[in-house]
Structure formats: C-alpha cells, structure tokens
Design a protein around this motif. Structure first.
Motif, PDB file in Angstrom:
ATOM      1  N   TYR A  54       0.832  -1.203   0.000  1.00  0.00           N
ATOM      2  CA  TYR A  54       0.000   0.000   0.000  1.00  0.00           C
ATOM      3  C   TYR A  54       0.870   1.257   0.000  1.00  0.00           C
ATOM      4  N   ILE A  55       1.845   1.285   0.848  1.00  0.00           N
ATOM      5  CA  ILE A  55       2.725   2.461   0.949  1.00  0.00           C
ATOM      6  C   ILE A  55       3.507   2.653  -0.346  1.00  0.00           C
ATOM      7  N   LEU A  56       4.045   1.579  -0.899  1.00  0.00           N
ATOM      8  CA  LEU A  56       4.804   1.688  -2.148  1.00  0.00           C
ATOM      9  C   LEU A  56       3.915   2.124  -3.305  1.00  0.00           C
ATOM     10  N   SER A  57       2.723   1.582  -3.380  1.00  0.00           N
ATOM     11  CA  SER A  57       1.842   1.941  -4.486  1.00  0.00           C
ATOM     12  C   SER A  57       1.274   3.358  -4.336  1.00  0.00           C
ATOM     13  N   ASN A  58       1.302   3.900  -3.128  1.00  0.00           N
ATOM     14  CA  ASN A  58       0.828   5.263  -2.913  1.00  0.00           C
ATOM     15  C   ASN A  58       1.676   6.279  -3.674  1.00  0.00           C
ATOM     16  N   ILE A  59       2.945   6.021  -3.803  1.00  0.00           N
ATOM     17  CA  ILE A  59       3.828   6.907  -4.581  1.00  0.00           C
ATOM     18  C   ILE A  59       3.384   6.922  -6.036  1.00  0.00           C
ATOM     19  N   ASN A  60       3.107   5.745  -6.571  1.00  0.00           N
ATOM     20  CA  ASN A  60       2.603   5.633  -7.940  1.00  0.00           C
ATOM     21  C   ASN A  60       1.268   6.371  -8.088  1.00  0.00           C
ATOM     22  N   ALA A  61       0.402   6.227  -7.114  1.00  0.00           N
ATOM     23  CA  ALA A  61      -0.906   6.889  -7.152  1.00  0.00           C
ATOM     24  C   ALA A  61      -0.752   8.407  -7.219  1.00  0.00           C
ATOM     25  N   TYR A  62       0.172   8.937  -6.438  1.00  0.00           N
ATOM     26  CA  TYR A  62       0.395  10.387  -6.460  1.00  0.00           C
ATOM     27  C   TYR A  62       0.869  10.846  -7.836  1.00  0.00           C
ATOM     28  N   LEU A  63       1.807  10.136  -8.401  1.00  0.00           N
ATOM     29  CA  LEU A  63       2.331  10.503  -9.722  1.00  0.00           C
ATOM     30  C   LEU A  63       1.226  10.481 -10.772  1.00  0.00           C
ATOM     31  N   LEU A  64       0.461   9.411 -10.827  1.00  0.00           N
ATOM     32  CA  LEU A  64      -0.597   9.300 -11.835  1.00  0.00           C
ATOM     33  C   LEU A  64      -1.709  10.322 -11.622  1.00  0.00           C
ATOM     34  N   ASN A  65      -2.085  10.555 -10.362  1.00  0.00           N
ATOM     35  CA  ASN A  65      -3.121  11.554 -10.088  1.00  0.00           C
ATOM     36  C   ASN A  65      -2.659  12.959 -10.434  1.00  0.00           C
ATOM     37  N   SER A  66      -1.402  13.261 -10.171  1.00  0.00           N
ATOM     38  CA  SER A  66      -0.867  14.591 -10.470  1.00  0.00           C
ATOM     39  C   SER A  66      -0.783  14.856 -11.970  1.00  0.00           C
ATOM     40  N   VAL A  67      -0.549  13.811 -12.740  1.00  0.00           N
ATOM     41  CA  VAL A  67      -0.398  13.979 -14.184  1.00  0.00           C
ATOM     42  C   VAL A  67      -1.741  13.893 -14.907  1.00  0.00           C
ATOM     43  N   PHE A  68      -2.570  12.886 -14.571  1.00  0.00           N
ATOM     44  CA  PHE A  68      -3.759  12.603 -15.369  1.00  0.00           C
ATOM     45  C   PHE A  68      -5.087  13.063 -14.771  1.00  0.00           C
ATOM     46  N   VAL A  69      -5.255  12.949 -13.473  1.00  0.00           N
ATOM     47  CA  VAL A  69      -6.563  13.212 -12.868  1.00  0.00           C
ATOM     48  C   VAL A  69      -6.730  14.680 -12.506  1.00  0.00           C
ATOM     49  N   PHE A  70      -5.785  15.211 -11.760  1.00  0.00           N
ATOM     50  CA  PHE A  70      -5.810  16.605 -11.329  1.00  0.00           C
ATOM     51  C   PHE A  70      -4.497  17.241 -11.780  1.00  0.00           C
ATOM     52  N   PRO A  71      -4.345  17.506 -13.074  1.00  0.00           N
ATOM     53  CA  PRO A  71      -3.045  17.997 -13.563  1.00  0.00           C
ATOM     54  C   PRO A  71      -2.527  19.166 -12.730  1.00  0.00           C
ATOM     55  N   THR A  72      -1.452  18.888 -12.035  1.00  0.00           N
ATOM     56  CA  THR A  72      -0.892  19.828 -11.083  1.00  0.00           C
ATOM     57  C   THR A  72       0.605  19.624 -11.010  1.00  0.00           C
ATOM     58  N   LYS A  73       1.322  20.706 -10.760  1.00  0.00           N
ATOM     59  CA  LYS A  73       2.757  20.584 -10.537  1.00  0.00           C
ATOM     60  C   LYS A  73       2.989  19.812  -9.243  1.00  0.00           C
ATOM     61  N   MET A  74       3.858  18.820  -9.305  1.00  0.00           N
ATOM     62  CA  MET A  74       4.129  17.999  -8.122  1.00  0.00           C
ATOM     63  C   MET A  74       5.040  18.739  -7.146  1.00  0.00           C
ATOM     64  N   SER A  75       4.793  18.494  -5.874  1.00  0.00           N
ATOM     65  CA  SER A  75       5.633  19.085  -4.835  1.00  0.00           C
ATOM     66  C   SER A  75       5.585  18.186  -3.602  1.00  0.00           C
ATOM     67  N   LEU A  76       6.562  18.367  -2.748  1.00  0.00           N
ATOM     68  CA  LEU A  76       6.603  17.582  -1.519  1.00  0.00           C
ATOM     69  C   LEU A  76       5.397  17.897  -0.631  1.00  0.00           C
ATOM     70  N   VAL A  77       5.034  19.172  -0.535  1.00  0.00           N
ATOM     71  CA  VAL A  77       3.882  19.566   0.291  1.00  0.00           C
ATOM     72  C   VAL A  77       2.612  18.904  -0.241  1.00  0.00           C
ATOM     73  N   ARG A  78       2.420  18.928  -1.557  1.00  0.00           N
ATOM     74  CA  ARG A  78       1.226  18.321  -2.137  1.00  0.00           C
ATOM     75  C   ARG A  78       1.249  16.801  -1.929  1.00  0.00           C
ATOM     76  N   TYR A  79       2.438  16.184  -2.026  1.00  0.00           N
ATOM     77  CA  TYR A  79       2.507  14.742  -1.790  1.00  0.00           C
ATOM     78  C   TYR A  79       2.136  14.408  -0.347  1.00  0.00           C
ATOM     79  N   VAL A  80       2.596  15.195   0.597  1.00  0.00           N
ATOM     80  CA  VAL A  80       2.248  14.956   2.002  1.00  0.00           C
ATOM     81  C   VAL A  80       0.732  15.071   2.179  1.00  0.00           C
ATOM     82  N   LYS A  81       0.121  16.080   1.569  1.00  0.00           N
ATOM     83  CA  LYS A  81      -1.335  16.228   1.645  1.00  0.00           C
ATOM     84  C   LYS A  81      -2.033  15.043   0.971  1.00  0.00           C
TER      85      LYS A  81
END
Length: 135
Positions: A54-81
C-alpha cells in the motif's frame, strides 16, 4: 456538505472521477501485486505485506493523479497532503483486509481487491478536496 443527487453527480459523474477509477485500478493491481510478492518475504503475513504494498503503491498513485486526474505541478507539500488524504482509506482497507482475510478466511488477494473497491469513493473526495484543492 449535503449529499443529495446533485452533490453526488457533481463529484462522481465527472471525467476526474472516471480517471481516478482508472488510476485506482492500476494502483489496486500494483498494490495487490506488490503485496503478493512481499508476502513470502514477511513470513506469509498478509496484513504486513498489504501495508508495505500500500505504501509503495501510494507513490505511484500520487504521480498518476498529479499527471492525469488533477493535472498539477508535483511538490513535496502536495505529496504529504495526498498521503494524508489516503489515511481514511488506509484505515478502511486495513479493517477490511483484517476481517476478510483473518476472520472470514478468504484468500489474501481477494481481501486486497475487496478493500480497494470499498475505499474508492471516500478516497476520491479527500484527494480531490484536500490534496489537490478542487471543490
């Protein structure tokens, strides 16, 4: 927030939710795959294997959501949220894995998949509103 049909339609009958489901399917597969690979490495402990996957796949989820679902610039703060947005889902899924696998005796893979399916709507709202700031 009241949950009438218009509210539900506004959140769940959208392109973003459809893409979130696609990303969720990819991530569910990844989490289940990783958990199944990790399981023998942790002495067959399906619950621990699920947590690591779950923890490992969460990183993948953040990347895919940031690119495809909610196109947003990635950041550490946003990843923590984003990660914090998954805490309710994490709790729900762990309870489901515990009940389905440990108490009901179903196969570990089935418990992983059932847990993922039941946690999706709640997670979508947390990710959409808290992590990516979309109302």
């Amino acid at each position: 927030m009241t949950f009438n049909f218009e509210t539900i339609k506004h959140h769940f009958f959208t392109r973003a939710f459809l893409l979130f489901l696609v990303v969720g399917c990819i991530n569910t597969f990844l989490c289940s795959f990783l958990a199944k690979i990790i399981e023998p490495l942790v002495a067959g402990d399906a619950n621990l294997a699920f947590n690591i996957g779950y923890i490992l796949s969460n990183i993948n989820a953040y990347l895919l959501n940031s690119v495809f679902v909610f196109p947003t610039k990635m950041s550490l703060v946003r990843y923590v949220k984003f990660f914090l947005s998954y805490v309710p889902n994490y709790i729900i899924q762990n309870i489901i894995v515990f009940v389905v696998y440990n108490l009901m005796g179903l196969p570990s893979l089935a418990s992983y998949l059932i847990a993922a399916i039941l946690g999706v709507p709640i997670t979508f709202l947390f990710v959409k509103i808290f992590a990516f700031g979309r109302k």
